[in-house]
Design a protein around this motif. Structure first.
Motif, PDB file in Angstrom:
ATOM      1  N   ALA A 107     -25.130  16.314 -31.792  1.00 33.38           N
ATOM      2  CA  ALA A 107     -26.084  17.117 -31.110  1.00 33.38           C
ATOM      3  C   ALA A 107     -25.799  18.272 -30.496  1.00 33.38           C
ATOM      4  O   ALA A 107     -26.330  19.623 -30.968  1.00 33.38           O
ATOM      5  CB  ALA A 107     -27.296  17.016 -30.763  1.00 33.38           C
ATOM      6  N   ALA A 108     -24.915  18.246 -29.121  1.00 33.39           N
ATOM      7  CA  ALA A 108     -24.337  18.692 -28.889  1.00 33.39           C
ATOM      8  C   ALA A 108     -23.744  19.556 -29.409  1.00 33.39           C
ATOM      9  O   ALA A 108     -23.265  21.095 -28.373  1.00 33.39           O
ATOM     10  CB  ALA A 108     -23.653  18.081 -27.777  1.00 33.39           C
ATOM     11  N   SER A 166     -27.286   6.349 -31.422  1.00 34.63           N
ATOM     12  CA  SER A 166     -28.095   7.567 -30.871  1.00 34.63           C
ATOM     13  C   SER A 166     -27.320   8.607 -30.174  1.00 34.63           C
ATOM     14  O   SER A 166     -26.811   9.766 -30.187  1.00 34.63           O
ATOM     15  CB  SER A 166     -29.188   6.571 -30.369  1.00 34.63           C
ATOM     16  OG  SER A 166     -30.227   6.394 -30.969  1.00 34.63           O
ATOM     17  N   LEU A 167     -26.007   7.922 -29.429  1.00 32.24           N
ATOM     18  CA  LEU A 167     -25.455   8.707 -28.522  1.00 32.24           C
ATOM     19  C   LEU A 167     -24.075   9.321 -29.122  1.00 32.24           C
ATOM     20  O   LEU A 167     -24.108  10.104 -29.357  1.00 32.24           O
ATOM     21  CB  LEU A 167     -24.452   7.941 -27.532  1.00 32.24           C
ATOM     22  CG  LEU A 167     -25.223   6.976 -26.527  1.00 32.24           C
ATOM     23  CD1 LEU A 167     -24.618   5.981 -25.252  1.00 32.24           C
ATOM     24  CD2 LEU A 167     -25.217   7.938 -25.610  1.00 32.24           C
ATOM     25  N   THR A 214     -30.657  21.451 -33.099  1.00 31.94           N
ATOM     26  CA  THR A 214     -30.392  20.857 -31.682  1.00 31.94           C
ATOM     27  C   THR A 214     -31.714  19.617 -32.286  1.00 31.94           C
ATOM     28  O   THR A 214     -30.717  18.217 -31.838  1.00 31.94           O
ATOM     29  CB  THR A 214     -30.294  21.343 -30.930  1.00 31.94           C
ATOM     30  OG1 THR A 214     -29.196  22.494 -31.036  1.00 31.94           O
ATOM     31  CG2 THR A 214     -29.795  20.048 -30.244  1.00 31.94           C
ATOM     32  N   GLY A 263     -30.662  11.663 -35.292  1.00 25.43           N
ATOM     33  CA  GLY A 263     -29.872  10.715 -35.027  1.00 25.43           C
ATOM     34  C   GLY A 263     -30.488   9.261 -34.486  1.00 25.43           C
ATOM     35  O   GLY A 263     -29.864   8.615 -34.794  1.00 25.43           O
ATOM     36  N   ILE A 264     -31.490   9.371 -34.057  1.00 24.82           N
ATOM     37  CA  ILE A 264     -32.699   8.244 -33.241  1.00 24.82           C
ATOM     38  C   ILE A 264     -32.317   6.985 -34.101  1.00 24.82           C
ATOM     39  O   ILE A 264     -32.577   6.119 -34.580  1.00 24.82           O
ATOM     40  CB  ILE A 264     -33.134   8.620 -32.240  1.00 24.82           C
ATOM     41  CG1 ILE A 264     -32.556   9.392 -30.907  1.00 24.82           C
ATOM     42  CG2 ILE A 264     -33.521   7.432 -32.305  1.00 24.82           C
ATOM     43  CD1 ILE A 264     -33.818  10.021 -30.098  1.00 24.82           C
ATOM     44  N   GLY A 287     -25.237  10.192 -32.311  1.00 23.39           N
ATOM     45  CA  GLY A 287     -25.914  11.504 -32.827  1.00 23.39           C
ATOM     46  C   GLY A 287     -26.409  13.023 -31.595  1.00 23.39           C
ATOM     47  O   GLY A 287     -26.279  13.726 -32.263  1.00 23.39           O
ATOM     48  N   GLY A 288     -25.992  12.245 -30.754  1.00 23.02           N
ATOM     49  CA  GLY A 288     -26.795  13.358 -29.246  1.00 23.02           C
ATOM     50  C   GLY A 288     -25.240  13.954 -29.007  1.00 23.02           C
ATOM     51  O   GLY A 288     -25.074  15.130 -28.879  1.00 23.02           O
ATOM     52  N   ALA A 289     -23.812  13.377 -29.682  1.00 24.50           N
ATOM     53  CA  ALA A 289     -22.671  14.281 -29.125  1.00 24.50           C
ATOM     54  C   ALA A 289     -22.909  14.990 -30.562  1.00 24.50           C
ATOM     55  O   ALA A 289     -22.392  16.371 -30.608  1.00 24.50           O
ATOM     56  CB  ALA A 289     -21.903  13.020 -29.963  1.00 24.50           C
ATOM     57  N   VAL A 300     -30.835  15.657 -33.003  1.00 25.32           N
ATOM     58  CA  VAL A 300     -31.283  14.323 -32.187  1.00 25.32           C
ATOM     59  C   VAL A 300     -32.011  13.564 -33.117  1.00 25.32           C
ATOM     60  O   VAL A 300     -31.233  11.899 -32.827  1.00 25.32           O
ATOM     61  CB  VAL A 300     -31.647  15.089 -30.653  1.00 25.32           C
ATOM     62  CG1 VAL A 300     -32.078  13.779 -29.746  1.00 25.32           C
ATOM     63  CG2 VAL A 300     -30.275  15.734 -30.070  1.00 25.32           C
ATOM     64  N   TRP A 341     -24.711  22.490 -30.411  1.00 21.68           N
ATOM     65  CA  TRP A 341     -26.174  23.103 -29.656  1.00 21.68           C
ATOM     66  C   TRP A 341     -24.800  24.554 -29.276  1.00 21.68           C
ATOM     67  O   TRP A 341     -25.248  25.358 -29.337  1.00 21.68           O
ATOM     68  CB  TRP A 341     -26.415  22.471 -28.520  1.00 21.68           C
ATOM     69  CG  TRP A 341     -26.827  23.395 -27.136  1.00 21.68           C
ATOM     70  CD1 TRP A 341     -25.886  23.521 -26.292  1.00 21.68           C
ATOM     71  CD2 TRP A 341     -28.026  24.221 -27.224  1.00 21.68           C
ATOM     72  NE1 TRP A 341     -26.438  24.305 -25.753  1.00 21.68           N
ATOM     73  CE2 TRP A 341     -27.791  24.942 -26.309  1.00 21.68           C
ATOM     74  CE3 TRP A 341     -28.672  24.059 -28.197  1.00 21.68           C
ATOM     75  CZ2 TRP A 341     -28.569  26.017 -25.510  1.00 21.68           C
ATOM     76  CZ3 TRP A 341     -29.834  25.253 -27.974  1.00 21.68           C
ATOM     77  CH2 TRP A 341     -29.992  25.910 -26.615  1.00 21.68           C
TER      78      TRP A 341
END
Length: 107
Positions: A42-43, A35-36, A55, A62-63, A38-40, A59, A46
């Motif tokens: 998404a960032a 998930s982290l 975005t 990814g989760i 996937g967050g990267a 996220v 963005w």
């Protein structure tokens, strides 16, 4: 006398506690890492696109994807475990050279 011993082999016994079926503490840690990642991603989306909807979808994907890839099936294998097994097999020795020798030592 016929003495038969019956052996009972239980199925579905889990070695550790699970949050839900096929998802324990180890899988939770793997999902957090995924998930982290996937967050990267998404960032980065963005920063590049500036689109909120894209975005948020990235996220949530990814989760959801990391949880689905880390959940074990009925064979106690997850997608992450299977990929690791395939990589380990690929790195293992594949060619076994040998020389044929006389079987009975006559030569």
């Amino acid at each position: 006398m016929n003495n038969e011993i019956n052996l009972y082999i239980p199925t579905g016994v889990k070695t550790e506690n699970e949050l839900f079926n096929g998802f324990g503490r180890r899988e939770l840690l793997q999902s957090v890492v995924g998930s982290l990642f996937g967050g990267a991603v998404a960032a980065l989306l963005w920063l590049i696109a500036g689109n909120v909807a894209l975005t948020v979808v990235a996220v949530l994907s990814g989760i959801f994807g990391s949880v689905m890839m880390c959940t074990k099936d009925q064979n106690n294998q997850s997608v992450v475990d299977q990929v690791g097994d395939m990589l380990r097999f690929r790195r293992s020795q594949q060619i076994y050279p040998y020389r044929m020798q006389d079987e009975w030592g006559m030569r």
